[in-house]
Design a protein around this motif. Structure first.
Motif, PDB file in Angstrom:
ATOM      1  N   THR A 184      24.131  53.200  44.286  1.00 54.39           N
ATOM      2  CA  THR A 184      24.502  51.813  44.568  1.00 54.39           C
ATOM      3  C   THR A 184      25.121  50.983  43.435  1.00 54.39           C
ATOM      4  N   VAL A 185      26.092  50.318  44.200  1.00 57.50           N
ATOM      5  CA  VAL A 185      27.088  49.651  43.114  1.00 57.50           C
ATOM      6  C   VAL A 185      26.984  47.937  43.586  1.00 57.50           C
ATOM      7  N   ASP A 186      27.448  47.262  42.675  1.00 59.60           N
ATOM      8  CA  ASP A 186      27.192  45.684  43.159  1.00 59.60           C
ATOM      9  C   ASP A 186      28.626  45.372  43.683  1.00 59.60           C
ATOM     10  N   GLU A 187      28.874  43.786  44.145  1.00 62.11           N
ATOM     11  CA  GLU A 187      29.911  43.663  44.713  1.00 62.11           C
ATOM     12  C   GLU A 187      31.178  43.759  44.094  1.00 62.11           C
ATOM     13  N   ILE A 188      31.194  43.501  42.756  1.00 62.91           N
ATOM     14  CA  ILE A 188      32.356  43.814  42.127  1.00 62.91           C
ATOM     15  C   ILE A 188      33.033  45.254  41.930  1.00 62.91           C
ATOM     16  N   GLU A 189      32.046  46.207  41.843  1.00 66.42           N
ATOM     17  CA  GLU A 189      32.220  47.638  41.682  1.00 66.42           C
ATOM     18  C   GLU A 189      32.602  48.012  43.229  1.00 66.42           C
ATOM     19  N   ALA A 190      32.204  47.391  44.069  1.00 61.88           N
ATOM     20  CA  ALA A 190      32.596  47.649  45.398  1.00 61.88           C
ATOM     21  C   ALA A 190      33.783  47.081  46.116  1.00 61.88           C
ATOM     22  N   VAL A 191      34.622  46.444  45.047  1.00 56.85           N
ATOM     23  CA  VAL A 191      35.891  45.840  45.690  1.00 56.85           C
ATOM     24  C   VAL A 191      36.944  46.910  46.054  1.00 56.85           C
ATOM     25  N   ASP A 192      37.240  46.848  47.076  1.00 62.74           N
ATOM     26  CA  ASP A 192      38.322  47.983  47.567  1.00 62.74           C
ATOM     27  C   ASP A 192      39.722  47.111  47.887  1.00 62.74           C
ATOM     28  N   ILE A 193      40.752  47.527  47.442  1.00 67.14           N
ATOM     29  CA  ILE A 193      42.158  46.894  47.576  1.00 67.14           C
ATOM     30  C   ILE A 193      42.975  47.628  48.732  1.00 67.14           C
ATOM     31  N   ASP A 194      42.989  47.039  49.772  1.00 67.41           N
ATOM     32  CA  ASP A 194      43.904  47.646  50.724  1.00 67.41           C
ATOM     33  C   ASP A 194      44.897  46.548  51.147  1.00 67.41           C
ATOM     34  N   GLU A 195      44.518  45.290  51.237  1.00 69.58           N
ATOM     35  CA  GLU A 195      45.266  44.159  51.823  1.00 69.58           C
ATOM     36  C   GLU A 195      45.578  43.250  50.859  1.00 69.58           C
ATOM     37  N   GLU A 196      46.630  42.530  50.905  1.00 69.20           N
ATOM     38  CA  GLU A 196      47.175  41.543  49.969  1.00 69.20           C
ATOM     39  C   GLU A 196      46.121  40.581  49.476  1.00 69.20           C
ATOM     40  N   VAL A 197      45.213  40.185  50.320  1.00 72.37           N
ATOM     41  CA  VAL A 197      44.011  39.335  50.018  1.00 72.37           C
ATOM     42  C   VAL A 197      43.278  39.895  49.081  1.00 72.37           C
ATOM     43  N   ASP A 198      42.970  41.361  49.115  1.00 73.48           N
ATOM     44  CA  ASP A 198      42.098  42.089  48.254  1.00 73.48           C
ATOM     45  C   ASP A 198      42.793  42.016  46.892  1.00 73.48           C
ATOM     46  N   PHE A 199      44.175  42.171  46.708  1.00 69.19           N
ATOM     47  CA  PHE A 199      44.562  42.013  45.333  1.00 69.19           C
ATOM     48  C   PHE A 199      44.515  40.506  44.773  1.00 69.19           C
ATOM     49  N   ALA A 200      44.378  39.589  45.506  1.00 71.06           N
ATOM     50  CA  ALA A 200      44.288  38.312  44.997  1.00 71.06           C
ATOM     51  C   ALA A 200      42.768  38.065  44.613  1.00 71.06           C
ATOM     52  N   VAL A 201      41.884  38.507  45.453  1.00 75.06           N
ATOM     53  CA  VAL A 201      40.468  38.528  44.911  1.00 75.06           C
ATOM     54  C   VAL A 201      40.259  39.325  43.525  1.00 75.06           C
ATOM     55  N   ALA A 202      40.855  40.681  43.682  1.00 74.68           N
ATOM     56  CA  ALA A 202      40.577  41.304  42.334  1.00 74.68           C
ATOM     57  C   ALA A 202      41.160  40.772  40.940  1.00 74.68           C
ATOM     58  N   ASN A 203      42.464  40.066  41.327  1.00 72.38           N
ATOM     59  CA  ASN A 203      43.174  39.349  40.363  1.00 72.38           C
ATOM     60  C   ASN A 203      42.174  38.220  39.778  1.00 72.38           C
ATOM     61  N   ALA A 204      41.583  37.706  40.715  1.00 72.28           N
ATOM     62  CA  ALA A 204      40.827  36.323  40.267  1.00 72.28           C
ATOM     63  C   ALA A 204      39.581  36.741  39.783  1.00 72.28           C
ATOM     64  N   LEU A 205      39.066  38.009  39.880  1.00 69.42           N
ATOM     65  CA  LEU A 205      37.753  38.528  39.158  1.00 69.42           C
ATOM     66  C   LEU A 205      38.345  38.887  37.643  1.00 69.42           C
ATOM     67  N   LEU A 206      39.579  39.451  37.678  1.00 67.65           N
ATOM     68  CA  LEU A 206      40.015  39.560  36.287  1.00 67.65           C
ATOM     69  C   LEU A 206      40.306  38.497  35.475  1.00 67.65           C
ATOM     70  N   ALA A 207      40.795  37.461  35.839  1.00 61.66           N
ATOM     71  CA  ALA A 207      41.234  36.254  35.344  1.00 61.66           C
ATOM     72  C   ALA A 207      40.173  35.416  34.782  1.00 61.66           C
ATOM     73  N   HIS A 208      39.076  35.598  35.682  1.00 59.35           N
ATOM     74  CA  HIS A 208      37.788  34.870  35.289  1.00 59.35           C
ATOM     75  C   HIS A 208      36.904  35.569  34.385  1.00 59.35           C
ATOM     76  N   GLY A 209      37.341  36.827  33.675  1.00 59.64           N
ATOM     77  CA  GLY A 209      36.545  37.627  32.764  1.00 59.64           C
ATOM     78  C   GLY A 209      35.130  38.290  33.709  1.00 59.64           C
ATOM     79  N   LEU A 210      35.394  38.485  34.918  1.00 56.34           N
ATOM     80  CA  LEU A 210      34.064  38.822  35.299  1.00 56.34           C
ATOM     81  C   LEU A 210      33.996  40.653  35.620  1.00 56.34           C
ATOM     82  N   VAL A 211      35.129  41.184  35.141  1.00 55.09           N
ATOM     83  CA  VAL A 211      35.049  42.654  35.260  1.00 55.09           C
ATOM     84  C   VAL A 211      34.833  43.448  33.762  1.00 55.09           C
ATOM     85  N   ARG A 212      33.674  44.374  33.712  1.00 56.04           N
ATOM     86  CA  ARG A 212      33.586  44.821  32.713  1.00 56.04           C
ATOM     87  C   ARG A 212      34.546  46.116  32.558  1.00 56.04           C
TER      88      ARG A 212
END
Length: 380
Positions: A184-212
């Motif tokens: 099992t993985v959490d919501e952040i590890e489960a992020v899957d980038i396929d569409e442009e909106v997925d890039f936006a979500v992933a980059n927001a996580l990085l910008a807010h320091g939420l990714v280890r």
């Protein structure tokens, strides 16, 4: 890791730079390279233009046929070709579109399969939601609606990885065996980038320091941060925000960050790391700030930083790979190339971002150095 550059939905996504300046594929490659249990990380791609990036991230490039790049190609087609070309006891099919997968999740799967208790493993995200199919609820009685937290968990496959013994695929043509371990993985590890909106979500996580993020392991097989003994810091744009103010009397002022200062003065001594300032400019303000923080090794007006690092390593009786370096601009690159671990602030120039091991989430002069020190402390 199978990789293609002619993606239909989002062309070029696998090598696109994310918010931290690192190509999407490099995120997962660096994570896999950090897992000591993995003997070799192989990128299976038809385009040799990415070979340099792949090798820089500690992986091996293996060219595949371009016939595997079509929209009709299935994952089993790719696995059949790969397992025929590369012999192994255990395979990990990892996808670049899951950049935030952790080393802990990878190790969990390896441990389960190697122990013999499972023949395969895959990453899943647990969910407790109300599901419907064909006009009917699947997992609850609408006459007695339960609380969501009381629903039995269901598991959604993520694109993180599918791990299987060789015989599971060669004998049954499956990437999941009859005795599969669900990791099992959490919501952040489960992020899957396929569409442009997925890039936006992933980059927001990085910008807010939420990714280890993990430190990468060098191509030679050693961890980049193994036994770091010295932290070399640039000044302008790293310990400061890069601005220099001159008073009417010609006095020069710079703004330093107290959080950086605490990390240097209090945290580094606890983990046995020597702080060093190395800058191309000269400033009395730097001398004063270094004295306040107890930094004894301050080198100003240094044009050839790489050569100076060699002298520093000899003076400290350490290896160059035991030096961590944080800087922000082009004149830091040559010095970074000889160090064991490198980082840059979030607002460093793009060329530097593409070359360093870690792009920090904070800008220069706003806690970037403190962030790097805390990373070093966690790994000490």
């Amino acid at each position: 890791m199978p990789l293609k550059l002619n993606n239909e939905r989002t062309p070029g996504k696998n090598t696109r730079l994310m918010h931290d300046g690192i190509p999407m594929a490099s995120h997962l490659l660096r994570t896999l390279a950090e897992v000591e249990e993995i003997d070799e990380v192989v990128v299976y791609c038809s385009d040799e233009s990415i070979a340099e990036m792949v090798e820089r991230d500690g992986a091996t490039f293996l060219r595949r046929s371009a016939t595997l790049d079509t929209a009709q190609t299935t994952s089993n087609d790719i696995l059949s070709a790969f397992t025929a070309a590369v012999d192994a006891d255990l395979y990990i099919l990892a996808h670049a579109t899951s950049p935030f997968l952790s080393t802990a999740s990878v190790r969990a799967g390896i441990t389960g399969v190697v122990s013999g208790g499972y023949d395969s493993a895959l990453t899943v995200r647990p969910t407790r939601d109300f599901y419907w199919s064909d006009g009917r609820p699947l997992n609850y009685d609408p006459r007695r609606i339960p609380r969501t937290q009381d629903l039995p968990p269901m598991f959604i496959e993520t694109s993180g990885y599918f791990m299987f013994r060789r015989e599971v695929f060669t004998e049954s043509g499956r990437r999941v065996g009859d005795r599969a371990l669900l990791v099992t993985v959490d919501e952040i590890e489960a992020v899957d980038i396929d569409e442009e909106v997925d890039f936006a979500v992933a980059n927001a996580l990085l910008a807010h320091g939420l990714v280890r993020r993990s430190f990468p392991r060098r191509a030679g097989g050693e961890k980049g941060d193994a036994r770091i003994r010295a932290l070399v810091m640039d000044v302008d744009g790293t310990l400061t925000d890069g601005r220099i103010t001159f008073g009417t009397a010609g006095t020069e002022t710079k703004a330093f960050n107290v959080k950086d200062g605490f990390g240097i003065a209090q945290l580094l001594p606890r983990i046995g790391i020597v702080p060093v300032i190395l800058t191309a400019r000269r400033s009395d303000v730097v001398i004063r700030r270094a004295a306040e923080l107890g930094i004894e090794r301050v080198y100003q007006g240094v044009a050839d930083k790489a050569k100076h690092l060699e002298e520093l390593a000899t003076d400290l009786d350490i290896l160059l790979k035991q030096i961590a370096y944080v800087g922000d601009d082009l004149n830091d690159l040559e010095a970074m190339s000889v160090c064991g671990l490198t980082a840059c602030p979030a607002d460093a120039v793009d060329t530097v971002k593409r070359q360093v091991d870690v792009v920090l989430s904070r800008p220069g002069g706003q806690g970037a150095v403190r962030e790097f020190i805390e990373m070093l402390s966690e790994r000490a």
